[in-house]
Design a protein around this motif. Sequence first.
Motif, PDB file in Angstrom:
ATOM      1  N   ALA A  14     -12.333 -44.821 -89.019  1.00 25.46           N
ATOM      2  CA  ALA A  14     -11.521 -43.603 -89.136  1.00 25.46           C
ATOM      3  C   ALA A  14     -10.023 -43.926 -89.058  1.00 25.46           C
ATOM      4  CB  ALA A  14     -11.911 -42.627 -88.022  1.00 25.46           C
ATOM      5  N   GLU A 131     -15.220 -38.726 -85.514  1.00 26.23           N
ATOM      6  CA  GLU A 131     -15.596 -37.835 -86.616  1.00 26.23           C
ATOM      7  C   GLU A 131     -14.477 -36.839 -86.942  1.00 26.23           C
ATOM      8  OE1 GLU A 131     -19.166 -36.034 -84.529  1.00 26.23           O
ATOM      9  OE2 GLU A 131     -18.517 -34.274 -85.631  1.00 26.23           O
ATOM     10  N   LEU A 132     -13.651 -36.543 -85.946  1.00 23.14           N
ATOM     11  CA  LEU A 132     -12.500 -35.665 -86.187  1.00 23.14           C
ATOM     12  C   LEU A 132     -11.409 -36.434 -86.953  1.00 23.14           C
ATOM     13  CD1 LEU A 132     -11.891 -32.749 -85.396  1.00 23.14           C
ATOM     14  CD2 LEU A 132     -10.764 -33.596 -83.345  1.00 23.14           C
ATOM     15  N   LEU A 135     -12.032 -36.865 -90.709  1.00 16.17           N
ATOM     16  CA  LEU A 135     -11.826 -35.731 -91.617  1.00 16.17           C
ATOM     17  C   LEU A 135     -10.439 -35.849 -92.235  1.00 16.17           C
ATOM     18  CD1 LEU A 135     -13.057 -32.802 -89.319  1.00 16.17           C
ATOM     19  CD2 LEU A 135     -14.289 -33.806 -91.258  1.00 16.17           C
ATOM     20  N   SER A 137      -6.811 -34.740 -93.104  1.00 23.16           N
ATOM     21  CA  SER A 137      -5.987 -33.713 -92.462  1.00 23.16           C
ATOM     22  C   SER A 137      -5.678 -32.628 -93.489  1.00 23.16           C
ATOM     23  CB  SER A 137      -4.712 -34.308 -91.856  1.00 23.16           C
ATOM     24  OG  SER A 137      -4.376 -35.510 -92.466  1.00 23.16           O
ATOM     25  N   SER A 141      -3.674 -27.040 -91.112  1.00 24.85           N
ATOM     26  CA  SER A 141      -4.554 -27.086 -89.940  1.00 24.85           C
ATOM     27  C   SER A 141      -3.847 -27.832 -88.807  1.00 24.85           C
ATOM     28  CB  SER A 141      -5.870 -27.759 -90.293  1.00 24.85           C
ATOM     29  OG  SER A 141      -5.658 -29.131 -90.509  1.00 24.85           O
ATOM     30  N   ALA A 200     -15.290 -31.170 -82.411  1.00 23.42           N
ATOM     31  CA  ALA A 200     -13.924 -30.731 -82.690  1.00 23.42           C
ATOM     32  C   ALA A 200     -13.258 -30.089 -81.480  1.00 23.42           C
ATOM     33  CB  ALA A 200     -13.924 -29.763 -83.868  1.00 23.42           C
TER      34      ALA A 200
END
Length: 211
Positions: A14, A131-132, A135, A137, A141, A200
């Motif tokens: 990540a 996992e966050l 994602l 961006s 958000s 999250a």
Amino acid sequence: MRVGLLGTGPMTRAIGARLVQAGHTAVIGSRDAQRAAAVARDIGGDAHGTGYRDAAACEVVIVAVHDPVAVDVVAGLSEVLDGAVLIDLGNPLDPPHWESRYAGGPSLAERIADAAPGARVVKAFNTVYAELLALPSAAGSEPPQTFIASDDAEAAALVIALARELGTAPVDVGSLRMARHLEAVAGFEVAMVASGFAAAVATRLSAVPPA
Ligand SMILES: NC(=O)c1ccc[n+]([C@@H]2O[C@H](COP(=O)([O-])OP(=O)(O)OC[C@H]3O[C@@H](n4cnc5c(N)ncnc54)[C@H](OP(=O)(O)O)[C@@H]3O)[C@@H](O)[C@H]2O)c1
């Protein structure tokens, strides 16, 4: 900037992807050169795979190995890490309660600093789920919050700038000793997720972190 990542787990994937998107070179270090090369290929850009020793020779090095071996891995690379900004994102947590195995202190980050006395250790990213970070961006958000703790003000400033480039919202929480709290916060988050909350939930104490 060349950033070394030790380990080929979800955090390396990540953060490696975000580093490459931000224009940095991700040097992936593994016990297994083929695994490092495969992860580097998945990350893309000019990421490349190598062993721990080569990856540790970068200006900034992220310790993203399985947490029970983190101190030993760093101790074995201590000479190579001399002068490097060394980011520890580890959480020394064990099931089923996810309390820190170093709850009485020193924290994992302080143990890593002892294992590599010439490195400039910064605790960062440990309260954000891979996992966050994996994602993309999304425009508009709220970025995931990252807490930064270090006894080296220059190293902390570099990591704060890097955390921003990676699309996270850094909050400087002070000395490396604060890692004791940050590792406990991660335990709280993992216990929350284990009881059914979404990953999250990454801690957000303030919607507007201090500049
Ligand atoms: N996953 C998350 O959401 C998350 C979030 C915040 C913090 N963290 C922390 O980040 C660190 C990395 O976590 P992770 O989830 O990315 O990966 P992980 O499953 O903990 O493993 C990371 C890497 O450690 C290496 N490793 C070295 N010695 C090992 C051994 N004896 N047994 C197993 N693996 C070994 C392996 O890479 P090679 O075999 O390729 O060398 C492996 O891919 C941990 O300290 C964790 O507490 C994780």
